[in-house]
Design a protein around this motif. Structure first.
Motif, mmCIF file in Angstrom:
data_model
loop_
_atom_site.group_PDB
_atom_site.id
_atom_site.type_symbol
_atom_site.label_atom_id
_atom_site.label_comp_id
_atom_site.label_asym_id
_atom_site.label_seq_id
_atom_site.Cartn_x
_atom_site.Cartn_y
_atom_site.Cartn_z
ATOM 1 N N ARG A 3 0.837 -1.192 0.000
ATOM 2 C CA ARG A 3 0.000 0.000 0.000
ATOM 3 C C ARG A 3 0.873 1.244 0.000
ATOM 4 O O ARG A 3 1.977 1.256 0.550
ATOM 5 C CB ARG A 3 -0.930 -0.004 1.211
ATOM 6 N N GLU A 24 -8.580 5.941 3.080
ATOM 7 C CA GLU A 24 -8.716 4.631 3.720
ATOM 8 C C GLU A 24 -9.813 3.785 3.080
ATOM 9 O O GLU A 24 -9.896 2.581 3.336
ATOM 10 C CB GLU A 24 -8.997 4.812 5.218
ATOM 11 N N SER A 25 -10.646 4.398 2.242
ATOM 12 C CA SER A 25 -11.687 3.623 1.550
ATOM 13 C C SER A 25 -11.132 2.845 0.364
ATOM 14 O O SER A 25 -11.846 2.054 -0.254
ATOM 15 C CB SER A 25 -12.804 4.561 1.067
ATOM 16 N N THR A 26 -9.853 3.062 0.035
ATOM 17 C CA THR A 26 -9.233 2.369 -1.085
ATOM 18 C C THR A 26 -8.455 1.157 -0.594
ATOM 19 O O THR A 26 -8.186 1.016 0.608
ATOM 20 C CB THR A 26 -8.275 3.299 -1.845
ATOM 21 N N ASP A 27 -8.072 0.311 -1.531
ATOM 22 C CA ASP A 27 -7.298 -0.875 -1.177
ATOM 23 C C ASP A 27 -5.797 -0.642 -1.205
ATOM 24 O O ASP A 27 -5.032 -1.433 -0.639
ATOM 25 C CB ASP A 27 -7.622 -2.025 -2.143
ATOM 26 N N ASP A 28 -5.371 0.440 -1.855
ATOM 27 C CA ASP A 28 -3.934 0.606 -2.091
ATOM 28 C C ASP A 28 -3.323 1.825 -1.402
ATOM 29 O O ASP A 28 -2.129 2.075 -1.543
ATOM 30 C CB ASP A 28 -3.652 0.682 -3.593
ATOM 31 N N GLU A 30 -2.818 4.066 2.299
ATOM 32 C CA GLU A 30 -2.864 3.941 3.766
ATOM 33 C C GLU A 30 -2.403 5.249 4.404
ATOM 34 O O GLU A 30 -1.322 5.754 4.080
ATOM 35 C CB GLU A 30 -1.956 2.802 4.221
ATOM 36 N N ARG A 124 -1.403 8.280 -6.465
ATOM 37 C CA ARG A 124 -0.796 7.102 -7.099
ATOM 38 C C ARG A 124 0.260 7.508 -8.118
ATOM 39 O O ARG A 124 1.309 6.873 -8.237
ATOM 40 C CB ARG A 124 -1.891 6.267 -7.749
#
Length: 225
Positions: A3, A24-28, A30, A124
């Motif tokens: 992450r 924090e609602s995403t998977d990647d 933190e 990202r």
């Protein structure tokens, strides 16, 4: 999956909570630290060594520009590998603040009214080594540059630059900052700055934005792998 670790810095509690919840609602992504001022952001970046610092500009104690400069300078002084990259998230799109943030070492500049996915993709992109810039901020930079006295002298062209100067300038067009150029070319950041100073004087511009526009006008495109 690793992450992307992020420190958030904003002086408004509601904004901090909203950003933290979005990330924090995403998977990647933190959130590893949340700061209410620039001084806290510097301390959290030192403590957690995040991949990205999401930095507001107008904050108490230490503003976002000075906090960015401190984070970048501290990492460069340590010289211990990849450090935090700073992505500015602010309400201001005037060219003076954009210039100040980028010169301090920020690698991207987004505005707070951006769509959530634009912000997430921007974080990202920074983690991948890219430099996202809000289109409105980019337009202001381009407009300011185009009104700053016109193009440099036509007597100067790419052939007047040394091979290394041309190489450095191509990487500026690609969107890399000085420390990233230094890593790509295997030279020191001080050497990169020296080459850019020489380029600015040779082609008659004042900053990297004007230099990049000059390079594009003269078909000196981004470097190829």
């Amino acid at each position: 999956m690793n992450r992307i670790r992020v420190v958030l810095a904003d002086d408004h509690a509601v904004v901090r909570r909203g950003l933290a919840g979005l990330l924090e609602s995403t998977d990647d992504l933190e959130v590893v630290g949340v700061a209410a001022d620039g001084s806290e952001a510097v301390a959290l970046a030192r403590e957690h060594r995040p991949d990205v610092v999401l930095m507001d500009l107008q904050m108490p104690v230490l503003d976002g520009v000075e906090a960015t400069r401190a984070i970048v300078a501290e990492h460069e002084h340590a010289g211990d590998g990849a450090g935090p990259e700073v992505l500015v998230l602010t309400s201001f799109s005037d060219h003076a603040r954009i210039d100040a943030a980028i010169e301090a070492g920020a690698v991207g500049y987004l505005l707070k009214d951006a769509e959530p996915e634009v912000l997430l993709d921007g974080i990202r992109a920074v983690a991948r080594g890219e430099s996202p810039l809000d289109p409105r901020a980019a337009r202001r930079l381009l407009t300011r540059t185009s009104r700053g006295g016109g193009p440099p002298s036509s007597d100067v062209g790419p052939s007047d630059l040394s091979p290394r100067e041309s190489e450095v300038l191509r990487l500026v067009v690609e969107g890399l900052l000085n420390k990233q150029i230094a890593q790509r070319l295997g030279i020191t950041e001080r050497t990169v700055k020296a080459h850019l100073t020489s380029v600015y004087q040779r082609i008659g511009v004042a900053d990297r934005t004007q230099a990049a526009l000059w390079a594009q006008r003269h078909d000196l495109g981004a470097a190829r792998e």
